[in-house]
Write a protein that holds these residues in place. Structure first.
Motif, PDB file in Angstrom:
ATOM      1  N   PHE A 217       0.855  -1.182   0.000  1.00  0.00           N
ATOM      2  CA  PHE A 217       0.000   0.000   0.000  1.00  0.00           C
ATOM      3  C   PHE A 217       0.899   1.243   0.000  1.00  0.00           C
ATOM      4  O   PHE A 217       2.113   1.151   0.258  1.00  0.00           O
ATOM      5  CB  PHE A 217      -0.960  -0.029   1.193  1.00  0.00           C
ATOM      6  CG  PHE A 217      -0.368  -0.520   2.476  1.00  0.00           C
ATOM      7  CD1 PHE A 217       0.494   0.271   3.220  1.00  0.00           C
ATOM      8  CD2 PHE A 217      -0.649  -1.790   2.951  1.00  0.00           C
ATOM      9  CE1 PHE A 217       1.046  -0.174   4.409  1.00  0.00           C
ATOM     10  CE2 PHE A 217      -0.111  -2.258   4.145  1.00  0.00           C
ATOM     11  CZ  PHE A 217       0.747  -1.442   4.869  1.00  0.00           C
ATOM     12  N   PRO A 218       0.344   2.444  -0.287  1.00  0.00           N
ATOM     13  CA  PRO A 218       1.186   3.636  -0.464  1.00  0.00           C
ATOM     14  C   PRO A 218       2.132   3.951   0.694  1.00  0.00           C
ATOM     15  O   PRO A 218       3.279   4.357   0.462  1.00  0.00           O
ATOM     16  CB  PRO A 218       0.160   4.757  -0.667  1.00  0.00           C
ATOM     17  CG  PRO A 218      -1.001   4.076  -1.319  1.00  0.00           C
ATOM     18  CD  PRO A 218      -1.073   2.722  -0.671  1.00  0.00           C
TER      19      PRO A 218
ATOM     20  N   PHE B 113      -2.254 -14.543   3.742  1.00  0.00           N
ATOM     21  CA  PHE B 113      -3.534 -13.953   3.379  1.00  0.00           C
ATOM     22  C   PHE B 113      -4.065 -14.599   2.104  1.00  0.00           C
ATOM     23  O   PHE B 113      -3.294 -14.870   1.184  1.00  0.00           O
ATOM     24  CB  PHE B 113      -3.381 -12.442   3.127  1.00  0.00           C
ATOM     25  CG  PHE B 113      -2.991 -11.646   4.341  1.00  0.00           C
ATOM     26  CD1 PHE B 113      -3.956 -11.133   5.194  1.00  0.00           C
ATOM     27  CD2 PHE B 113      -1.659 -11.391   4.627  1.00  0.00           C
ATOM     28  CE1 PHE B 113      -3.611 -10.395   6.308  1.00  0.00           C
ATOM     29  CE2 PHE B 113      -1.288 -10.654   5.738  1.00  0.00           C
ATOM     30  CZ  PHE B 113      -2.271 -10.159   6.587  1.00  0.00           C
ATOM     31  N   PRO B 114      -5.375 -14.827   2.005  1.00  0.00           N
ATOM     32  CA  PRO B 114      -5.936 -15.312   0.744  1.00  0.00           C
ATOM     33  C   PRO B 114      -5.798 -14.251  -0.330  1.00  0.00           C
ATOM     34  O   PRO B 114      -5.583 -13.062  -0.044  1.00  0.00           O
ATOM     35  CB  PRO B 114      -7.401 -15.593   1.085  1.00  0.00           C
ATOM     36  CG  PRO B 114      -7.688 -14.755   2.283  1.00  0.00           C
ATOM     37  CD  PRO B 114      -6.405 -14.668   3.048  1.00  0.00           C
TER      38      PRO B 114
ATOM     39  N   ARG C 248      -4.991 -10.014  -0.219  1.00  0.00           N
ATOM     40  CA  ARG C 248      -3.753  -9.467  -0.761  1.00  0.00           C
ATOM     41  C   ARG C 248      -4.053  -8.368  -1.766  1.00  0.00           C
ATOM     42  O   ARG C 248      -3.381  -7.333  -1.799  1.00  0.00           O
ATOM     43  CB  ARG C 248      -2.910 -10.568  -1.407  1.00  0.00           C
ATOM     44  CG  ARG C 248      -2.391 -11.621  -0.420  1.00  0.00           C
ATOM     45  CD  ARG C 248      -1.261 -12.429  -1.026  1.00  0.00           C
ATOM     46  NE  ARG C 248      -1.659 -13.150  -2.221  1.00  0.00           N
ATOM     47  CZ  ARG C 248      -2.173 -14.370  -2.237  1.00  0.00           C
ATOM     48  NH1 ARG C 248      -2.385 -15.011  -1.093  1.00  0.00           N
ATOM     49  NH2 ARG C 248      -2.492 -14.967  -3.363  1.00  0.00           N
ATOM     50  N   LYS C 249      -5.092  -8.583  -2.574  1.00  0.00           N
ATOM     51  CA  LYS C 249      -5.441  -7.603  -3.592  1.00  0.00           C
ATOM     52  C   LYS C 249      -6.156  -6.390  -3.010  1.00  0.00           C
ATOM     53  O   LYS C 249      -5.831  -5.239  -3.333  1.00  0.00           O
ATOM     54  CB  LYS C 249      -6.324  -8.259  -4.659  1.00  0.00           C
ATOM     55  CG  LYS C 249      -6.708  -7.320  -5.804  1.00  0.00           C
ATOM     56  CD  LYS C 249      -7.481  -8.061  -6.878  1.00  0.00           C
ATOM     57  CE  LYS C 249      -7.830  -7.133  -8.042  1.00  0.00           C
ATOM     58  NZ  LYS C 249      -8.577  -7.852  -9.112  1.00  0.00           N
TER      59      LYS C 249
ATOM     60  N   VAL D  27      -1.657  -6.297   1.074  1.00  0.00           N
ATOM     61  CA  VAL D  27      -0.787  -6.857   2.104  1.00  0.00           C
ATOM     62  C   VAL D  27      -0.275  -8.213   1.645  1.00  0.00           C
ATOM     63  O   VAL D  27      -0.802  -8.823   0.717  1.00  0.00           O
ATOM     64  CB  VAL D  27      -1.529  -7.005   3.451  1.00  0.00           C
ATOM     65  CG1 VAL D  27      -1.936  -5.656   3.998  1.00  0.00           C
ATOM     66  CG2 VAL D  27      -2.754  -7.915   3.299  1.00  0.00           C
ATOM     67  N   GLY D  28       0.758  -8.698   2.314  1.00  0.00           N
ATOM     68  CA  GLY D  28       1.295 -10.000   1.961  1.00  0.00           C
ATOM     69  C   GLY D  28       2.205 -10.530   3.048  1.00  0.00           C
ATOM     70  O   GLY D  28       2.436  -9.888   4.070  1.00  0.00           O
ATOM     71  N   GLY D  29       2.721 -11.720   2.824  1.00  0.00           N
ATOM     72  CA  GLY D  29       3.664 -12.315   3.757  1.00  0.00           C
ATOM     73  C   GLY D  29       3.004 -13.119   4.850  1.00  0.00           C
ATOM     74  O   GLY D  29       1.782 -13.136   4.999  1.00  0.00           O
TER      75      GLY D  29
END
Length: 291
Positions: free
Chosen positions: A85-86, A185-186, A190-191, A195-197
């Motif tokens: 994200f920004p 995260f599904p 994520r989209k 977010v991720g990881g």
């Protein structure tokens, strides 16, 4: 939102950016400060409404000055390496923002700089985790709600000299956004949230902070009384305590969602909110905020 305390919109300059926050307080001698970090796609005033003004009670009673900080475009640069994200992509200096808020309020003799506490929800909880690692000496305590510790490969925050810190954690077992069991995260999260990881589970996060505080004693657990009629949740308290060490306490909300225990009612898609405990009361008691 109606309150008997004084509410002001304020700003500070951080790394060439104007950052804003809402302060809620009653007149008097310098008080402890509670920094409040909102969740993704929120702002300070939105989160204040989201919690039903729960933290305002600490200001109204004179226990603390409460500052609701505003993230950058709805997020905090929480140091999860795989988020995009920004605030993360632009490497926004949110640690500097927290320091600046403390500095300005202390400079105006409104708060006691030795009694600064932080509470964060979701992305804001991840930001509080970052502060616990990257701002030693700034915080006297941390509260993390609906957020868990990233695994080492997903965490960019430095921790050169771990500083023991009282840590309060609250997490629902039916959280549909940040899993109580940890992991990833599904695809849709994520989209949507960018977010991720991977992250630890809530119990693993509590154990992590207990170890960081040097606590070697086994935790104790107890179920709290059910006090709100018709509330299907149950609250379990797991405490890590040892003489001479800052405590770590995890409140597991069995059946609870991506929510904050207390007076507010939030959209059903986030899951159930427990009314058996109130987050402001938990924070006030855990941090020893006196009236």
């Amino acid at each position: 939102m109606p309150t008997t305390a004084t509410v002001t919109r304020e700003s500070v300059d951080v790394a060439g950016r104007t950052r804003t926050f809402t302060a809620v307080e009653t007149p008097g001698a310098p008080r402890p400060l509670l920094l409040v970090f909102h969740g993704s796609r929120q702002a300070g005033d939105v989160h204040r409404d989201f919690t039903g003004g729960a933290y305002d009670a600490l200001a109204e009673s004179g226990q603390a000055v409460v500052a609701y900080l505003d993230g950058h475009r709805g997020n905090w640069n929480d140091a999860r390496s795989e988020s995009y994200f920004p605030a993360r992509k632009e490497n926004i200096d949110d640690v500097g923002f927290a320091r600046a808020v403390v500095e300005v309020l202390a400079g105006q003799h409104r708060i006691d700089p030795g009694k600064v506490f932080a509470v964060g929800y979701s992305n804001g909880g991840q930001m509080v985790i970052r502060l616990a690692h990257e701002a030693p000496g700034l915080l006297a305590g941390a509260a993390v709600l609906a957020a868990t510790m990233p695994v080492p490969d997903n965490f960019l925050a430095a921790d050169p000299s771990p500083t023991p810190l009282p840590v309060l954690l609250v997490h629902g077992t039916k959280d549909p956004i940040v899993s109580y069991e940890g992991g990833g995260f599904p695809w849709w999260q994520r989209k949507f949230f960018k977010v991720g990881g991977l992250s630890l589970s809530a119990p693993q996060t509590a154990a992590y902070f207990a170890e960081r505080n040097g606590i070697t004693a086994a935790p104790t657990a107890s179920r709290l009384p059910r006090v709100a009629a018709g509330d299907p949740t149950e609250v379990e308290r797991t405490s890590y305590r040892e003489d001479g060490r800052p405590p770590v306490v995890l409140y597991t909300v069995h059946g609870g969602g991506h929510t904050i225990p207390g007076p507010a009612r939030v959209p059903g898609v986030l899951g159930k909110t427990s009314h058996h405990v109130n987050i402001a009361e938990l924070v006030g008691e855990f941090f020893g905020l006196g009236g």
